[in-house]
Design a protein around this motif. Structure first.
Motif, PDB file in Angstrom:
ATOM      1  N   UNK A   1      11.608  -4.404  -3.682  1.00  9.09           N
ATOM      2  CA  UNK A   1      10.206  -4.339  -3.242  1.00  9.09           C
ATOM      3  C   UNK A   1       9.895  -2.909  -2.838  1.00  9.09           C
ATOM      4  N   UNK A   2       8.637  -2.511  -2.910  1.00  5.32           N
ATOM      5  CA  UNK A   2       8.277  -1.140  -2.550  1.00  5.32           C
ATOM      6  C   UNK A   2       8.636  -0.800  -1.122  1.00  5.32           C
ATOM      7  N   UNK A   3       9.061   0.431  -0.909  1.00  5.70           N
ATOM      8  CA  UNK A   3       9.393   0.915   0.432  1.00  5.70           C
ATOM      9  C   UNK A   3       8.098   1.249   1.176  1.00  5.70           C
ATOM     10  N   UNK A   4       8.056   0.874   2.447  1.00  5.26           N
ATOM     11  CA  UNK A   4       6.867   1.094   3.286  1.00  5.26           C
ATOM     12  C   UNK A   4       7.216   2.120   4.360  1.00  5.26           C
ATOM     13  N   UNK A   5       6.577   3.277   4.302  1.00  3.39           N
ATOM     14  CA  UNK A   5       6.847   4.359   5.257  1.00  3.39           C
ATOM     15  C   UNK A   5       5.839   4.285   6.411  1.00  3.39           C
ATOM     16  N   UNK A   6       6.351   4.114   7.620  1.00  6.27           N
ATOM     17  CA  UNK A   6       5.498   4.036   8.801  1.00  6.27           C
ATOM     18  C   UNK A   6       5.401   5.379   9.507  1.00  6.27           C
ATOM     19  N   UNK A   7       4.351   5.542  10.292  1.00  3.72           N
ATOM     20  CA  UNK A   7       4.129   6.714  11.148  1.00  3.72           C
ATOM     21  C   UNK A   7       4.227   8.019  10.366  1.00  3.72           C
ATOM     22  N   UNK A   8       3.388   8.148   9.352  1.00  7.09           N
ATOM     23  CA  UNK A   8       3.401   9.358   8.531  1.00  7.09           C
ATOM     24  C   UNK A   8       2.089  10.121   8.638  1.00  7.09           C
ATOM     25  N   UNK A   9       2.132  11.374   8.212  1.00  7.34           N
ATOM     26  CA  UNK A   9       0.918  12.190   8.070  1.00  7.34           C
ATOM     27  C   UNK A   9       0.688  12.503   6.591  1.00  7.34           C
ATOM     28  N   UNK A  10       1.200  11.666   5.733  1.00  6.37           N
ATOM     29  CA  UNK A  10       1.034  11.853   4.292  1.00  6.37           C
ATOM     30  C   UNK A  10      -0.448  11.918   3.935  1.00  6.37           C
ATOM     31  N   UNK A  11      -0.821  12.937   3.180  1.00  7.45           N
ATOM     32  CA  UNK A  11      -2.211  13.097   2.776  1.00  7.45           C
ATOM     33  C   UNK A  11      -3.105  13.732   3.828  1.00  7.45           C
ATOM     34  N   UNK A  12      -2.554  13.982   5.028  1.00  2.84           N
ATOM     35  CA  UNK A  12      -3.331  14.637   6.076  1.00  2.84           C
ATOM     36  C   UNK A  12      -2.988  16.110   6.198  1.00  2.84           C
ATOM     37  N   UNK A  13      -1.866  16.511   5.623  1.00  2.00           N
ATOM     38  CA  UNK A  13      -1.439  17.911   5.684  1.00  2.00           C
ATOM     39  C   UNK A  13      -0.721  18.249   4.390  1.00  2.00           C
ATOM     40  N   UNK A  14      -0.974  19.452   3.910  1.00  2.00           N
ATOM     41  CA  UNK A  14      -0.358  19.890   2.662  1.00  2.00           C
ATOM     42  C   UNK A  14       0.618  21.038   2.900  1.00  2.00           C
TER      43      UNK A  14
ATOM     44  N   UNK B   1       3.967   2.432  -0.232  1.00  2.00           N
ATOM     45  CA  UNK B   1       2.947   2.345   0.816  1.00  2.00           C
ATOM     46  C   UNK B   1       3.303   3.279   1.972  1.00  2.00           C
ATOM     47  N   UNK B   2       2.286   3.811   2.622  1.00  2.00           N
ATOM     48  CA  UNK B   2       2.506   4.681   3.780  1.00  2.00           C
ATOM     49  C   UNK B   2       1.436   4.423   4.829  1.00  2.00           C
ATOM     50  N   UNK B   3       1.876   4.397   6.083  1.00  2.00           N
ATOM     51  CA  UNK B   3       0.935   4.280   7.198  1.00  2.00           C
ATOM     52  C   UNK B   3       0.455   5.684   7.559  1.00  2.00           C
ATOM     53  N   UNK B   4      -0.838   5.881   7.563  1.00  2.00           N
ATOM     54  CA  UNK B   4      -1.425   7.190   7.836  1.00  2.00           C
ATOM     55  C   UNK B   4      -1.886   7.214   9.298  1.00  2.00           C
TER      56      UNK B   4
END
Length: 428
Positions: free
Chosen positions: A84-97, A140-143
């Protein structure tokens, strides 16, 4: 004027430079049958030589020698691992480059009390970082907004999509609080005296508690139809009082977590502790009170001189032994969350059961975000958000993700790192 024009042009160029060119997957149009793979179901163990069928974005059948539906795409995955897809919690993905470029940093809002901020609002689906992390199985990622005392609300997004709207799995799931410090910093950069630090810590705690009192007064007035207007700050916190939202408290110190537990108990909030470096020290209390933990320190040095060198690595096993409901994360990470599966594998090396480790990055995060009925395991009826690896995904040397589907749509696994690799391997 010349300086202003230069700054605008530079910002425009930097924005263009960090946009990836991978096209989001198309909605599933035909049945897909994965034949003969090793299915890591999470909920029903490991199934070898087993088929998995998904149609219209949903898993419709799991078993040996499934019949092939008409017009189905058949993929031989024998000898490969299906997860199943891995779910990354507590991330800033897509908020900083780029950490060194302020124009690419949208992690926080101005002010101390900003619960109205939603992480998905500033999310950049064209970030070059996103394709690199999904290449290691993250679907999936939690933003999560950062830094402020009450930082805002987090959302769970798919790692493939044109906009946050079509990538949304669950929006505004919970309110995030960065718990005030309780200790005294002796770091070289801390210029305040111990007394000044204690005063500041106490003021922050007072400010935080006052915010909850104001939010509750607003909620009560709303229930009684006595509001004179809308306050977007307290409106964003109403879910805490009616039970539709969770309180995510970012804290590491044992004393911080105990204060947070006391506050959540007083108000009746559903509490999730995030980061939680010291969670092992109060594991029995966490288990007894059924408090979820997002353990965000899977690597790192000991916090104290008398702690074991491997405390960070062994904490997941200690939490599991105590019966704590926990997930593993890379707290506040973005590019480094690509190593999330390896962090879970490292926890296995330090005593955590392998099935529990896989659940800690798939099903447990889905439960925290309230979407375990849709993702997090391979089960009939759940969304077809999964991937195929040529080896154990938790093994840095053995894993090689070859296929990924999110809601049945095939994801382009190309990314900037791979493009550069393909370019420079041709250099004479």
């Amino acid at each position: 004027m010349k300086k202003l024009l230069t700054a605008v042009v530079a910002a425009s160029l930097s924005a263009a430079a960090v946009a990836h060119d991978m096209v989001p997957g198309k909605t599933q149009e035909q049945p897909v049958l994965l034949q003969g793979g090793t299915l890591n179901t999470v909920t029903n163990g490991v199934m070898t030589d087993t088929d998995l069928l998904f149609e219209n974005g949903k898993i419709t059948a799991i078993g040996a020698n499934l019949s092939v539906p008409e017009n189905a795409r058949v993929i031989d995955v024998s000898g490969k691992q299906v997860y199943p897809g891995i779910v990354a919690l507590d991330t800033t993905l897509g908020l900083i480059e780029l950490a060194a470029v302020r124009a690419t940093n949208d992690m926080s809002e101005v002010g101390d009390i900003t619960p109205e901020v939603s992480g998905h609002t500033a999310y950049n689906p064209d970030s070059e970082v996103i394709p690199t992390v999904r290449h290691n199985g993250i679907t999936h990622a939690e933003i999560v907004p950062q830094r402020n005392l009450i930082a805002g609300r987090s959302s769970l997004l798919q790692t493939d999509g044109w906009t946050f709207e079509d990538a949304a799995e669950a929006l505004n799931v919970g309110v995030h609080v960065n718990w005030p410090r309780v200790g005294i910093s002796t770091s070289w950069w801390e210029r305040r005296s111990p007394e000044e630090q204690r005063k500041a810590n106490a003021e922050d705690l007072k400010k935080l508690k006052a915010a909850f009192i104001d939010a509750k007064a607003y909620y009560d007035a709303k229930q009684a139809n006595e509001l004179n207007g809308t306050d977007v700050r307290w409106e964003a916190m109403t879910g805490l009082f009616d039970g539709t939202s969770k309180l995510f408290v970012h804290a590491h110190d044992k004393r911080q977590m105990e204060q947070a537990i006391e506050l959540a108990s007083e108000w009746g909030f559903e509490l999730v502790l995030v980061g939680a470096r010291d969670a092992w020290r109060i594991a029995d209390k966490l288990a007894a009170q059924d408090i979820s933990v997002v353990y965000g320190e899977p690597y790192g040095l000991p916090t104290r001189h008398d702690e074991a060198y491997d405390q960070a690595y062994a904490t997941p096993a200690a939490l599991a032994a105590a019966g704590v409901d926990f997930a593993i994360a890379y707290s506040t990470g973005f590019w480094d969350i690509r190593n999330l599966a390896f962090a879970a594998g490292n926890a296995v090396a330090y005593g955590l059961d392998k099935e529990q480790a896989l659940a800690a990055i798939t099903l447990k995060p889905a439960e925290v975000m309230g979407v375990a009925d849709k993702i997090g395991s391979l089960e009939v009826g759940k969304n077809a958000s999964l991937f195929v690896s040529d080896g154990d995904v938790m093994d840095q040397l053995g894993q090689k993700v070859q296929l990924m589907f999110i809601d049945g749509a095939e994801v382009d696994l190309n990314n900037r790192h791979n493009q550069l690799y393909q370019k420079y391997r041709q250099k004479p």
